[in-house]
Each structure stands twice: as structure tokens, then as C-alpha cells.
Design an enzyme around this catalytic site. Structure first.
Site, PDB file in Angstrom:
ATOM      1  N   GLU A  34       3.316   4.049 -10.267  1.00 61.23           N
ATOM      2  CA  GLU A  34       4.777   3.922 -10.164  1.00 61.23           C
ATOM      3  C   GLU A  34       5.462   4.857 -11.150  1.00 61.23           C
ATOM      4  O   GLU A  34       5.075   4.915 -12.331  1.00 61.23           O
ATOM      5  CB  GLU A  34       5.167   2.468 -10.444  1.00 61.23           C
ATOM      6  CG  GLU A  34       6.173   1.908  -9.477  1.00 61.23           C
ATOM      7  CD  GLU A  34       5.660   1.838  -8.044  1.00 61.23           C
ATOM      8  OE1 GLU A  34       6.015   2.741  -7.246  1.00 61.23           O
ATOM      9  OE2 GLU A  34       4.923   0.897  -7.719  1.00 61.23           O
ATOM     10  N   ASP A 170       7.697   8.169  -1.305  1.00 57.15           N
ATOM     11  CA  ASP A 170       8.067   7.376  -0.131  1.00 57.15           C
ATOM     12  C   ASP A 170       7.911   8.163   1.173  1.00 57.15           C
ATOM     13  O   ASP A 170       7.378   7.660   2.163  1.00 57.15           O
ATOM     14  CB  ASP A 170       9.506   6.875  -0.267  1.00 57.15           C
ATOM     15  CG  ASP A 170       9.735   6.142  -1.574  1.00 57.15           C
ATOM     16  OD1 ASP A 170       8.753   5.672  -2.169  1.00 57.15           O
ATOM     17  OD2 ASP A 170      10.901   6.050  -2.008  1.00 57.15           O
TER      18      ASP A 170
HETATM   19  C1  GLA Z   1      11.235   5.036  -5.632  1.00 58.71           C
HETATM   20  C2  GLA Z   1      11.294   6.539  -5.420  1.00 58.71           C
HETATM   21  C3  GLA Z   1       9.899   7.155  -5.452  1.00 58.71           C
HETATM   22  C4  GLA Z   1       9.118   6.720  -6.675  1.00 58.71           C
HETATM   23  C5  GLA Z   1       9.200   5.208  -6.868  1.00 58.71           C
HETATM   24  C6  GLA Z   1       8.593   4.759  -8.157  1.00 58.71           C
HETATM   25  O1  GLA Z   1      10.596   4.428  -4.551  1.00 58.71           O
HETATM   26  O2  GLA Z   1      11.914   6.834  -4.187  1.00 58.71           O
HETATM   27  O3  GLA Z   1       9.991   8.559  -5.385  1.00 58.71           O
HETATM   28  O4  GLA Z   1       9.546   7.402  -7.814  1.00 58.71           O
HETATM   29  O5  GLA Z   1      10.549   4.748  -6.837  1.00 58.71           O
HETATM   30  O6  GLA Z   1       7.228   4.954  -8.144  1.00 58.71           O
END
Ligand code: GLA
Length: 380
Positions: A34, A170
Site C-alpha cells: 500500500e 488500481d
Molecule cells: C489508491 C491509489 C493507488 C494506491 C493506493 C494505495 O488506491 O489510487 O494508486 O496508491 O491508494 O496503495
């Protein structure tokens, strides 16, 4: 009706025609890794079975219109510049912009959308929307756009057009994940390895617990974390925090004089290592053994990166107390979902324990379900 039937029915009602086709893209759960993506490190998401479906048909060149079963009215636009279309329609408009900006001849289209990905829960409903539209337009236009280039284009739509400073996790998950696999992604090289992730065969399951905590200050806090990481990398003289290893961590921490920055760095560096360790265990077929890494990831997000809220901390602890092998918040933070690795036959007990802990604290009830790794974006 399935979500695909919803999208097709919405297209017929809205445009009085049959769609040329249906394209689907999933939300995601990040198993571990994360806030490592924008630090050019490692992530390990899998695709949810819940998807967003785009029913798409032709329109004159330079004309696009989008309709969603979750919103009022149709939004039409021509060639636009970043930010010109706002709200939910900014995501599809951003995809059209990003494709055109990369030199592609994007066909005009009419698009009706339906989704079963929960919104505002940290499960990437926006990436599902972007990826469904991108996949549809690439197919309809016969664009020469290999799958490994698509996530960065969708990310540009979100970063530049919509203005959210997210990483590439994502969109990569929604586009590149495969059924029954977790996606091990190197966010610097964009190389992937599809890691077998058959929990049922091991008698295990991932329980997703939506904390239903209201998302607050998400954008500002996310941007602040990102800035802090970039400032730390600059102070340490490396291109990105990915370049600090766990062995090099003590020296890196000693070189920083800001305590908040030190803790942000410690989270990112140890989280990258936890992804590598998780992948090694999964490759060896040791699924249950990843539990402590998940729980350590949560502690790091709670104490060092400071992105959890009471509801997710309580869900993690309740799941662990009820016998989960590991549990952690998943996604950007400040609310959203928790995932717990459990014995497949213990879902009711763990869900019951979370519900009881929430009731005792007067929280809005959580919503829990078992998540199985589904396919990435595809034409139906
Ligand atoms: C969100 C962002 C991702 C990533 C996560 C944390 O989902 O869109 O790009 O940084 O937070 O891991």
C-alpha cells in the site's frame, strides 16, 4: 438482472438502439503493497468479481456521450481539455483525452454504464470505470494499444484530466489481473508476474469487510503522503523510495531529521519487502503463512503511515481475535475496506465478531463478503 444486462438495457432505453458490444472491468482488492506504487515499488492486487460494464455503440467522429445507471442524465462532450468535464463523466472524458493525447484516433461513441463495484469504499470503482471505457474504445477503434501500455494511459486520465494524484495500482489491477491469480507488479518497470492464488484449494478465503466509514480528507491526505515520500527520496538522493532496501533503512532514517518523514519512509521500505516476502510464500504454496505479513502491513499503515481510522483498526483486531491468520486495511486509506485471511468455513464467525465489535462502539454496521480473484478488463 446482471450488471451486464443492466448496462445493455440502459443503452437501449437511452439511445433506442442495440449496443455494438459490452465491455467489463473489475474493481480490485490489494492483497499487500500500500502506497508503494507511486514510490516505484511493488504491489500485489487481485481483481474483484464485481465489475463495471460499458455498453457501447458508434457515434459521429469527435462526439461522445455517456450515461450511467447511477447518475441523472446523459453527458455529451466533444474534444475537451483536462478538467472541462467534471463529476463522474470526467473519467470517461479523461480516457478519451488521454488516448487522443497519446496520438490515437478515438472513435466517437455512445456509452451506457452500470456498475456493481461499491463506490467510495477503496475498491477502485473509478479505475473500473476508466478501464471499461478504455478497453471498449481501444477495441471499437481497432487501436494498436498493447495491454501493458493501457494502465499508464488510464492513470494519466485520472492524474491530469480528473486531477487526482494517484499511482498506477488500481488501473493495472483492473486491466491486467487474471482470474485465480494475484498480480505481482513492479511499479517501476511495469513487469508483472501472475501468481497462482487459489485460496479455496487451501481451505482458505479472503473476507472483505467494508468498514462503511465515511471517507474524509482522502484527497488532501493522499497528496500529502505522496509529497512527503517524494521529498524524502529527494533528501536521500534516490530517484524513489523503492531504491532504499530494508538493509539500507537504518542509514536512511539516520539521514533524515524529520520524524514524520522517517515514519513515512519506514512504512514504504518495509511494505515493499513485505510484498516480496508475500510473493515468495505464495510461490512456495504457503498461503496461510502470509497472514503475519498482512497484519504487519496494517500496523505499519496505522502507526507509521497514519492512514487508518478507528473503524478499520477495530475490524482488523476483531477479525484477528476471531481467528483470522492476518488482516489489514486495503486501498488508499481513511476508511474503506479491510481484508482478512481466514479458514473458508469460518466466515460467519469472523463476520459476527466484526459486527459485534462495531455494535459495541456504535459504528455504522460493516458489510462483509468473500472475495474470489476474478478476471481483468475484457469484452463480454
Ligand atoms: C489508491 C491509489 C493507488 C494506491 C493506493 C494505495 O488506491 O489510487 O494508486 O496508491 O491508494 O496503495
Amino acid at each position: 438482472m446482471t450488471v451486464a444486462e443492466d448496462a445493455a438495457a440502459a443503452f437501449r432505453t437511452q439511445y433506442a438502439a442495440e449496443p455494438s458490444g459490452l465491455w467489463a472491468a473489475p474493481g480490485r482488492v490489494n492483497l499487500i503493497g500500500e502506497h508503494t506504487d507511486y514510490n516505484e515499488g511493488f504491489v500485489l492486487p487481485f481483481a474483484l468479481p464485481q465489475r463495471t460494464v460499458a455498453a457501447v455503440g458508434p457515434a459521429p467522429a469527435g462526439a461522445w456521450s455517456v450515461f450511467s445507471t447511477d447518475a441523472e442524465g446523459e453527458v455529451s462532450f466533444g474534444v475537451t481539455q483536462p478538467g472541462e468535464v467534471s463529476g463522474w463523466a470526467g473519467y470517461p472524458a479523461g480516457i478519451v483525452w488521454a488516448l487522443r493525447d497519446a496520438g490515437f484516433d478515438v472513435p466517437g461513441a455512445r456509452i451506457a454504464l452500470a456498475s456493481e463495484v461499491p463506490v467510495g469504499s477503496g475498491l477502485s470503482s473509478s479505475a473500473a470505470l476508466e478501464s471499461a471505457v478504455l478497453t471498449a474504445l481501444a477495441d471499437l477503434g481497432g487501436l494498436d494499444l498493447p495491454v501493458d501500455r493501457r494502465p499508464a494511459l488510464a492513470q494519466r486520465a485520472e492524474n491530469v484530466y480528473v486531477g487526482a494524484p494517484t499511482g498506477i495500482l488500481d488501473q493495472s489491477a483492473s486491466i491486467r489481473c487474471q482470474e485465480g491469480r494475484a498480480l505481482f507488479l513492479d511499479c517501476r518497470s511495469f513487469e508483472v508476474e501472475q501468481i497462482p492464488f487459489d485460496l479455496a484449494a487451501a481451505g482458505l478465503a479472503i473476507l472483505v469487510i467494508n468498514s462503511n466509514a465515511p471517507h474524509q480528507h482522502v484527497d488532501g491526505e493522499y497528496g500529502a503522503r505522496r509529497k512527503s515520500c517524494e521529498a524524502a527520496a529527494a533528501a536521500l538522493g534516490v530517484p524513489a523510495l523503492r531504491d532504499i532496501s530494508v538493509d539500507g533503512l537504518p542509514a536512511a532514517l539516520a539521514a533524515l531529521d524529520d520524524d514524520v518523514m522517517r515514519r513515512r519512509v519506514r512504512h514504504v521500505v518495509t511494505e515493499d519487502q513485505r510484498v516480496l516476502d508475500t510473493v515468495a510464500l505464495l510461490r512456495a504454496g504457503k498461503v496461510r503463512e502470509i497472514g503475519p505479513l498482512l497484519t504487519a502491513s496494517h500496523a505499519s499503515m496505522r502507526d507509521d503511515f497514519e492512514i487508518t481510522v478507528d473503524q478499520v483498526d477495530v475490524a482488523v483486531q476483531a477479525a484477528l481475535d476471531a481467528g483470522a491468520y492476518g488482516a489489514r486495511m486495503t486501498g488508499g486509506g481513511f476508511g474503506g475496506c479491510v481484508l482478512a485471511l481466514i479458514d473458508a468455513d469460518r466466515a460467519a464467525e469472523v463476520t459476527g465478531a466484526v459486527d459485534a465489535a462495531y455494535a459495541a462502539r456504535g459504528f455504522t454496521p460493516a458489510t462483509s463478503w468473500i472475495a474470489v480473484a476474478g478476471p481483468g478488463a475484457t469484452k463480454l
